[in-house]
Enzyme design. Structure first.
Site, short mmCIF file in Angstrom:
data_model
loop_
_atom_site.label_atom_id
_atom_site.label_comp_id
_atom_site.label_asym_id
_atom_site.label_seq_id
_atom_site.Cartn_x
_atom_site.Cartn_y
_atom_site.Cartn_z
N LYS A 1 0.82 -1.22 0.00
CA LYS A 1 0.00 0.00 0.00
C LYS A 1 0.86 1.28 0.00
CE LYS A 1 -4.01 -2.16 2.24
NZ LYS A 1 -5.08 -1.99 3.25
N TYR B 1 -12.30 -1.81 -4.17
CA TYR B 1 -12.84 -1.98 -2.81
C TYR B 1 -14.37 -1.86 -2.78
CZ TYR B 1 -8.34 -2.06 -0.33
OH TYR B 1 -7.11 -2.41 0.18
N PHE C 1 -15.54 3.89 6.52
CA PHE C 1 -14.18 4.31 6.17
C PHE C 1 -13.91 4.25 4.65
CE2 PHE C 1 -14.13 -0.19 7.51
CZ PHE C 1 -13.64 -0.80 6.37
N ARG D 1 -2.11 -14.33 4.51
CA ARG D 1 -2.86 -13.68 5.59
C ARG D 1 -2.10 -13.80 6.91
NH1 ARG D 1 -7.02 -10.25 4.25
NH2 ARG D 1 -7.68 -10.55 6.40
N THR E 1 -5.71 -6.89 10.63
CA THR E 1 -5.95 -5.58 10.00
C THR E 1 -5.43 -4.44 10.86
OG1 THR E 1 -8.01 -6.58 9.17
CG2 THR E 1 -7.77 -4.19 8.93
N ARG F 1 2.24 -6.39 9.35
CA ARG F 1 1.49 -5.26 9.90
C ARG F 1 1.97 -4.89 11.30
NH1 ARG F 1 -4.38 -7.01 7.43
NH2 ARG F 1 -4.41 -5.59 5.65
N ASN G 1 -2.16 0.32 6.60
CA ASN G 1 -1.62 -0.91 7.19
C ASN G 1 -0.76 -1.73 6.22
OD1 ASN G 1 -3.70 -1.78 5.63
ND2 ASN G 1 -4.85 -2.80 7.26
N HIS H 1 -2.28 -5.39 1.47
CA HIS H 1 -3.58 -6.03 1.25
C HIS H 1 -3.30 -7.47 0.83
CE1 HIS H 1 -7.55 -6.91 -0.45
NE2 HIS H 1 -6.87 -7.52 -1.41
N GLU I 1 -9.39 -10.74 -7.80
CA GLU I 1 -8.46 -9.62 -7.63
C GLU I 1 -7.26 -9.73 -8.57
OE1 GLU I 1 -9.75 -8.70 -3.00
OE2 GLU I 1 -7.78 -9.59 -3.37
P1 GDP Z 1 -8.09 -6.73 5.59
O1 GDP Z 1 -8.68 -7.87 4.78
O2 GDP Z 1 -7.28 -7.20 6.77
O3 GDP Z 1 -7.30 -5.77 4.72
O4 GDP Z 1 -9.30 -5.91 6.24
P2 GDP Z 1 -10.76 -5.48 5.72
O5 GDP Z 1 -11.14 -6.25 4.49
O6 GDP Z 1 -11.68 -5.56 6.89
O7 GDP Z 1 -10.60 -3.95 5.35
C1 GDP Z 1 -9.99 -3.54 4.15
C2 GDP Z 1 -9.09 -2.37 4.42
O8 GDP Z 1 -9.89 -1.27 4.83
C3 GDP Z 1 -8.09 -2.56 5.57
O9 GDP Z 1 -6.93 -3.24 5.18
C4 GDP Z 1 -7.81 -1.12 5.97
O10 GDP Z 1 -6.89 -0.51 5.07
C5 GDP Z 1 -9.17 -0.47 5.78
N1 GDP Z 1 -9.91 -0.44 7.05
C6 GDP Z 1 -10.51 -1.46 7.71
N2 GDP Z 1 -11.07 -1.05 8.86
C7 GDP Z 1 -10.84 0.28 8.93
C8 GDP Z 1 -11.17 1.30 9.89
O11 GDP Z 1 -11.81 1.05 10.90
N3 GDP Z 1 -10.73 2.57 9.59
C9 GDP Z 1 -10.04 2.87 8.46
N4 GDP Z 1 -9.65 4.13 8.24
N5 GDP Z 1 -9.70 1.94 7.55
C10 GDP Z 1 -10.09 0.67 7.77
#
Ligand code: GDP
Length: 140
Positions: A11, A51, A59, A87, A93, A104, A114, A117, A128
Site C-alpha cells: 500500500k 474496494y 471508512f 494472511r 488488520t 502489519r 496498514n 492487502h 483480484e
Molecule cells: P483486511 O482484509 O485485513 O485488509 O481488512 P478489511 O477487508 O476488513 O478492510 C480492508 C481495508 O480497509 C483494511 O486493510 C484497511 O486498510 C481499511 N480499514 C478497515 N477497517 C478500517 C477502519 O476502521 N478505519 C479505516 N480508516 N480503515 C479501515
C-alpha cells in the site's frame, strides 16, 4: 497440496517509506513466490472499484483516498496454501492486534494505513488477480 495463487498489494504508506523490498523479503521468506508484480498509481475510481465490497462502510472514502494517494505494488503470489499463508504473514488488520513478527505488526502505521492487502479466500484471489493482471503477465 497443490500450488495456490493469491493477490497481494503493497500500500501507499509502504511505498512512501521505501520498504517495498523489506515486505517482499517477508513474503519470500514465508515460502511465497512473486510470479507477477507491477508498481502502479490507482485512480480514485479504480480504488473504489477494487474496494467496492466495502462501499457502505464508514471508512470507504478514507480508504479509497488513501489507496489512490501514492503508488502501490500489485503482486501475484504463489505457494502452498498461498491465501492463508499470506494472511498469516500479513497479520491482523489493526496493527495493534497483529501478532509479533507479522508485516502489519512491524510496519503498519494504523488500521487504515496498514502496509499490505491480501485476498481473504481463493475465489476473491482469482477476482483480484484478474482485476489487475492478464494471463500473459503471470509467469511462475
Ligand atoms: P483486511 O482484509 O485485513 O485488509 O481488512 P478489511 O477487508 O476488513 O478492510 C480492508 C481495508 O480497509 C483494511 O486493510 C484497511 O486498510 C481499511 N480499514 C478497515 N477497517 C478500517 C477502519 O476502521 N478505519 C479505516 N480508516 N480503515 C479501515
Amino acid at each position: 497440496m497443490a500450488l495456490e495463487r493469491t493477490f497481494s498489494m503493497i500500500k501507499p504508506d509502504a511505498t512512501r517509506r521505501n520498504i517495498t523490498g523489506k515486505i517482499v523479503d517477508r513474503l519470500e521468506s514465508a515460502g511465497l513466490r512473486v510470479v507477477a508484480q507491477k508498481r502502479i498509481l490507482m485512480s480514485k475510481a479504480t480504488a473504489e472499484a477494487f474496494y467496492a465490497v466495502h462501499r457502505e462502510r464508514p471508512f470507504f472514502q478514507e480508504l479509497t483516498e488513501f489507496m489512490s494517494s501514492g503508488p502501490v505494488v500489485v503482486q501475484v503470489l504463489e505457494g502452498e496454501n498461498a491465501v492463508l499463508k499470506n494472511r498469516e504473514v500479513m497479520g491482523a488488520t489493526d496493527p495493534s492486534k497483529a501478532d509479533p513478527g507479522t508485516i502489519r505488526a512491524d510496519f503498519a502505521e494504523s488500521i487504515g494505513e496498514n502496509s499490505v492487502h491480501g485476498s481473504d479466500a481463493p475465489e476473491t484471489a482469482a477476482e483480484e488477480i484478474a482485476f489487475f493482471f492478464s494471463g500473459s503477465e503471470i509467469t511462475g
